[in-house]
Design a protein around this motif. Structure first.
Motif, PDB file in Angstrom:
ATOM      1  N   PHE A 195      57.815  59.774  70.742  1.00 41.72           N
ATOM      2  CA  PHE A 195      56.788  60.651  70.169  1.00 41.72           C
ATOM      3  C   PHE A 195      55.499  60.554  70.986  1.00 41.72           C
ATOM      4  O   PHE A 195      54.888  61.569  71.342  1.00 41.72           O
ATOM      5  CB  PHE A 195      56.491  60.255  68.719  1.00 41.72           C
ATOM      6  N   LEU A 196      55.078  59.326  71.270  1.00 41.49           N
ATOM      7  CA  LEU A 196      53.811  59.124  71.979  1.00 41.49           C
ATOM      8  C   LEU A 196      53.859  59.706  73.386  1.00 41.49           C
ATOM      9  O   LEU A 196      52.835  60.105  73.940  1.00 41.49           O
ATOM     10  CB  LEU A 196      53.472  57.629  72.026  1.00 41.49           C
ATOM     11  N   ASP A 197      55.066  59.767  73.963  1.00 44.12           N
ATOM     12  CA  ASP A 197      55.208  60.328  75.308  1.00 44.12           C
ATOM     13  C   ASP A 197      55.039  61.846  75.328  1.00 44.12           C
ATOM     14  O   ASP A 197      54.651  62.417  76.354  1.00 44.12           O
ATOM     15  CB  ASP A 197      56.583  59.980  75.883  1.00 44.12           C
ATOM     16  N   VAL A 198      55.356  62.513  74.221  1.00 44.34           N
ATOM     17  CA  VAL A 198      55.348  63.982  74.207  1.00 44.34           C
ATOM     18  C   VAL A 198      54.171  64.564  73.431  1.00 44.34           C
ATOM     19  O   VAL A 198      53.832  65.739  73.606  1.00 44.34           O
ATOM     20  CB  VAL A 198      56.678  64.512  73.626  1.00 44.34           C
ATOM     21  N   LEU A 199      53.517  63.754  72.600  1.00 46.49           N
ATOM     22  CA  LEU A 199      52.398  64.255  71.800  1.00 46.49           C
ATOM     23  C   LEU A 199      51.067  63.990  72.489  1.00 46.49           C
ATOM     24  O   LEU A 199      50.863  62.924  73.080  1.00 46.49           O
ATOM     25  CB  LEU A 199      52.382  63.580  70.423  1.00 46.49           C
ATOM     26  N   ALA A 200      50.161  64.957  72.406  1.00 47.16           N
ATOM     27  CA  ALA A 200      48.793  64.729  72.867  1.00 47.16           C
ATOM     28  C   ALA A 200      48.145  63.693  71.943  1.00 47.16           C
ATOM     29  O   ALA A 200      48.460  63.642  70.747  1.00 47.16           O
ATOM     30  CB  ALA A 200      47.995  66.032  72.838  1.00 47.16           C
ATOM     31  N   PRO A 201      47.263  62.846  72.471  1.00 45.78           N
ATOM     32  CA  PRO A 201      46.656  61.800  71.631  1.00 45.78           C
ATOM     33  C   PRO A 201      45.985  62.345  70.364  1.00 45.78           C
ATOM     34  O   PRO A 201      46.021  61.711  69.310  1.00 45.78           O
ATOM     35  CB  PRO A 201      45.630  61.149  72.566  1.00 45.78           C
ATOM     36  N   ASN A 202      45.388  63.534  70.477  1.00 47.77           N
ATOM     37  CA  ASN A 202      44.673  64.119  69.324  1.00 47.77           C
ATOM     38  C   ASN A 202      45.463  65.252  68.680  1.00 47.77           C
ATOM     39  O   ASN A 202      44.891  66.194  68.125  1.00 47.77           O
ATOM     40  CB  ASN A 202      43.299  64.624  69.760  1.00 47.77           C
ATOM     41  N   VAL A 203      46.781  65.187  68.758  1.00 47.79           N
ATOM     42  CA  VAL A 203      47.642  66.213  68.161  1.00 47.79           C
ATOM     43  C   VAL A 203      47.283  66.407  66.692  1.00 47.79           C
ATOM     44  O   VAL A 203      46.903  65.464  65.996  1.00 47.79           O
ATOM     45  CB  VAL A 203      49.130  65.824  68.309  1.00 47.79           C
ATOM     46  N   ALA A 216      51.608  66.877  53.912  1.00 50.70           N
ATOM     47  CA  ALA A 216      50.257  66.326  53.890  1.00 50.70           C
ATOM     48  C   ALA A 216      49.300  67.363  53.318  1.00 50.70           C
ATOM     49  O   ALA A 216      49.321  68.527  53.721  1.00 50.70           O
ATOM     50  CB  ALA A 216      49.836  65.926  55.299  1.00 50.70           C
ATOM     51  N   LEU A 217      48.459  66.943  52.384  1.00 54.32           N
ATOM     52  CA  LEU A 217      47.520  67.873  51.764  1.00 54.32           C
ATOM     53  C   LEU A 217      46.414  68.277  52.727  1.00 54.32           C
ATOM     54  O   LEU A 217      45.795  69.327  52.564  1.00 54.32           O
ATOM     55  CB  LEU A 217      46.921  67.255  50.498  1.00 54.32           C
ATOM     56  N   GLN A 218      46.158  67.434  53.725  1.00 56.95           N
ATOM     57  CA  GLN A 218      45.173  67.721  54.757  1.00 56.95           C
ATOM     58  C   GLN A 218      45.840  67.587  56.122  1.00 56.95           C
ATOM     59  O   GLN A 218      46.867  66.907  56.247  1.00 56.95           O
ATOM     60  CB  GLN A 218      43.987  66.753  54.662  1.00 56.95           C
ATOM     61  N   PRO A 219      45.293  68.212  57.163  1.00 51.25           N
ATOM     62  CA  PRO A 219      45.874  68.053  58.503  1.00 51.25           C
ATOM     63  C   PRO A 219      45.947  66.577  58.904  1.00 51.25           C
ATOM     64  O   PRO A 219      45.050  65.792  58.576  1.00 51.25           O
ATOM     65  CB  PRO A 219      44.908  68.836  59.397  1.00 51.25           C
ATOM     66  N   VAL A 220      47.024  66.219  59.587  1.00 51.51           N
ATOM     67  CA  VAL A 220      47.196  64.864  60.104  1.00 51.51           C
ATOM     68  C   VAL A 220      46.783  64.884  61.567  1.00 51.51           C
ATOM     69  O   VAL A 220      47.385  65.607  62.375  1.00 51.51           O
ATOM     70  CB  VAL A 220      48.662  64.398  59.964  1.00 51.51           C
ATOM     71  N   VAL A 221      45.752  64.107  61.913  1.00 50.29           N
ATOM     72  CA  VAL A 221      45.183  64.155  63.261  1.00 50.29           C
ATOM     73  C   VAL A 221      45.482  62.856  64.002  1.00 50.29           C
ATOM     74  O   VAL A 221      45.216  61.762  63.497  1.00 50.29           O
ATOM     75  CB  VAL A 221      43.652  64.374  63.208  1.00 50.29           C
ATOM     76  N   GLY A 222      46.049  62.999  65.199  1.00 50.07           N
ATOM     77  CA  GLY A 222      46.331  61.838  66.037  1.00 50.07           C
ATOM     78  C   GLY A 222      47.809  61.531  66.121  1.00 50.07           C
ATOM     79  O   GLY A 222      48.541  61.644  65.130  1.00 50.07           O
ATOM     80  N   ALA A 223      48.264  61.148  67.322  1.00 50.03           N
ATOM     81  CA  ALA A 223      49.683  60.878  67.538  1.00 50.03           C
ATOM     82  C   ALA A 223      50.176  59.716  66.688  1.00 50.03           C
ATOM     83  O   ALA A 223      51.267  59.777  66.099  1.00 50.03           O
ATOM     84  CB  ALA A 223      49.924  60.596  69.027  1.00 50.03           C
ATOM     85  N   ASP A 224      49.392  58.644  66.613  1.00 50.27           N
ATOM     86  CA  ASP A 224      49.811  57.485  65.814  1.00 50.27           C
ATOM     87  C   ASP A 224      49.979  57.852  64.348  1.00 50.27           C
ATOM     88  O   ASP A 224      50.944  57.430  63.699  1.00 50.27           O
ATOM     89  CB  ASP A 224      48.784  56.353  65.942  1.00 50.27           C
ATOM     90  N   ARG A 225      49.044  58.626  63.825  1.00 44.82           N
ATOM     91  CA  ARG A 225      49.127  59.025  62.420  1.00 44.82           C
ATOM     92  C   ARG A 225      50.314  59.949  62.186  1.00 44.82           C
ATOM     93  O   ARG A 225      50.971  59.877  61.151  1.00 44.82           O
ATOM     94  CB  ARG A 225      47.826  59.702  61.981  1.00 44.82           C
ATOM     95  N   PHE A 226      50.611  60.824  63.146  1.00 42.50           N
ATOM     96  CA  PHE A 226      51.793  61.685  62.997  1.00 42.50           C
ATOM     97  C   PHE A 226      53.059  60.836  62.934  1.00 42.50           C
ATOM     98  O   PHE A 226      53.938  61.079  62.095  1.00 42.50           O
ATOM     99  CB  PHE A 226      51.909  62.674  64.155  1.00 42.50           C
ATOM    100  N   VAL A 227      53.174  59.851  63.812  1.00 43.08           N
ATOM    101  CA  VAL A 227      54.372  59.006  63.834  1.00 43.08           C
ATOM    102  C   VAL A 227      54.550  58.311  62.495  1.00 43.08           C
ATOM    103  O   VAL A 227      55.657  58.288  61.932  1.00 43.08           O
ATOM    104  CB  VAL A 227      54.289  57.980  64.984  1.00 43.08           C
ATOM    105  N   ARG A 228      53.469  57.758  61.950  1.00 42.23           N
ATOM    106  CA  ARG A 228      53.567  57.079  60.659  1.00 42.23           C
ATOM    107  C   ARG A 228      53.962  58.061  59.563  1.00 42.23           C
ATOM    108  O   ARG A 228      54.777  57.739  58.693  1.00 42.23           O
ATOM    109  CB  ARG A 228      52.237  56.398  60.311  1.00 42.23           C
TER     110      ARG A 228
END
Length: 299
Positions: A195-203, A216-228
């Motif tokens: 995931f981290l290889d293909v996602l922009a850091p601020n996805v 998610a009720l609000q946008p999820v910002v950041g590659a790490d947060r998306f993975v979780r």
């Protein structure tokens, strides 16, 4: 001309321009179901028109559709304010040739449709007709009951608003498909590093469950947060996630299935070889148009 001949001519004209009228309505509403309702309303009004008084049937039909779509858009704005979580447009399975029409594909993309959602109803109508369908100011003014000068002002305001928010870069469908293939492998393998290889850091992930499916009720910002977020939602033991490449709204996308059942559609915005935006539609009511292609046209 007898009534039957008039009805036949009206039907022929309506059918000839139906794909265009649907595209206009969908661009204004972001909902295929509501666009179909607008077309029904357009037909009812068109069937009562004296065709002998109509010099340009295409323009007349677009005018009726615009008015009906604008009326519906105003009521939809109120409904969407009460929508549970994030709202995304209803995804449409589109033919490959839509992706090759750069202008149409850009205007239909999830990212662009979300930008159009930030416009006031009249601004959206003017922008769509002028910038997407190249309708003249005088014709738009007639459709909206405004002066051409007022329409020009609205168009300028809407264009400035959209230009400040629209995606800055576009990539070819082939490049987007290649990036999505890497994303597909990461989704199926649930591999954090992939995931981290293909996602922009601020996805940014925007997910729409409509209050029915987890989102998610609000946008999820950041590659790490998306993975979780993704790994937490797909952590059930024994669940198999499979992804199938598809084309949604003129852009490459993925159809996700959980244990073989359709779970949602993911569209993506690709920048600099990485995914910068993910639009994940899970609301079952919005997944009815991903099994069969919808015909779209700007002409």
């Amino acid at each position: 001309m007898d009534d039957r001949t008039g009805t036949d001519e009206a039907t022929e004209a309506f059918v000839a321009h139906r794909n265009l009228l649907f595209t206009v309505a969908y661009e204004m509403l972001g909902s295929a179901a509501d666009a179909e309702d607008v077309l029904q309303e357009t037909w009812l009004r068109w069937s009562e028109v004296d065709l002998a008084q109509v010099t340009d049937r295409r323009a007349y039909l677009v005018r009726i559709t615009t008015r009906q779509a604008l009326n519906r858009l105003r009521s939809l704005k109120r409904r969407r304010e009460a929508y549970v979580g994030q709202w995304l447009p209803e995804p449409l399975l589109t033919a490959p040739d839509v992706a090759e029409d750069v202008e149409l594909a850009e205007s239909m993309s999830m990212a662009m449709m979300l930008v159009l959602e930030t416009l006031a109803p009249t601004e959206r109508a003017v922008f769509v007709l002028r910038e997407v369908f190249d309708v003249g100011y005088e014709e738009i003014a007639e459709a909206l009951g405004k002066t051409p000068a007022a329409v020009r002002q609205i168009a300028h305001r809407a264009r400035r608003h959209v230009d400040a928010r629209r995606p800055r870069t576009t990539v070819s469908p082939d490049k987007a498909r290649a990036v999505l293939e890497s994303f597909k492998r990461a989704l199926e393998a649930r591999d954090p590093q992939a995931f981290l290889d293909v996602l922009a850091p601020n996805v940014v992930l925007v997910s729409d469950g409509g209050g029915v499916k987890r989102a998610a009720l609000q946008p999820v910002v950041g590659a790490d947060r998306f993975v979780r977020f993704y790994l937490g939602g797909s952590a059930k033991a024994g669940v198999t996630v499979t992804c199938t490449p598809t084309t949604v709204n003129g852009s490459p996308a993925l159809e996700l299935r959980v244990d073989g059942e359709l779970d949602g559609v993911m569209a993506a915005r690709v920048e600099d070889g990485r995914i910068a935006g993910i639009y994940f539609v899970r609301n079952p009511e919005k997944l009815t148009r991903v099994a069969a292609e919808t015909s779209l046209t700007l002409r």
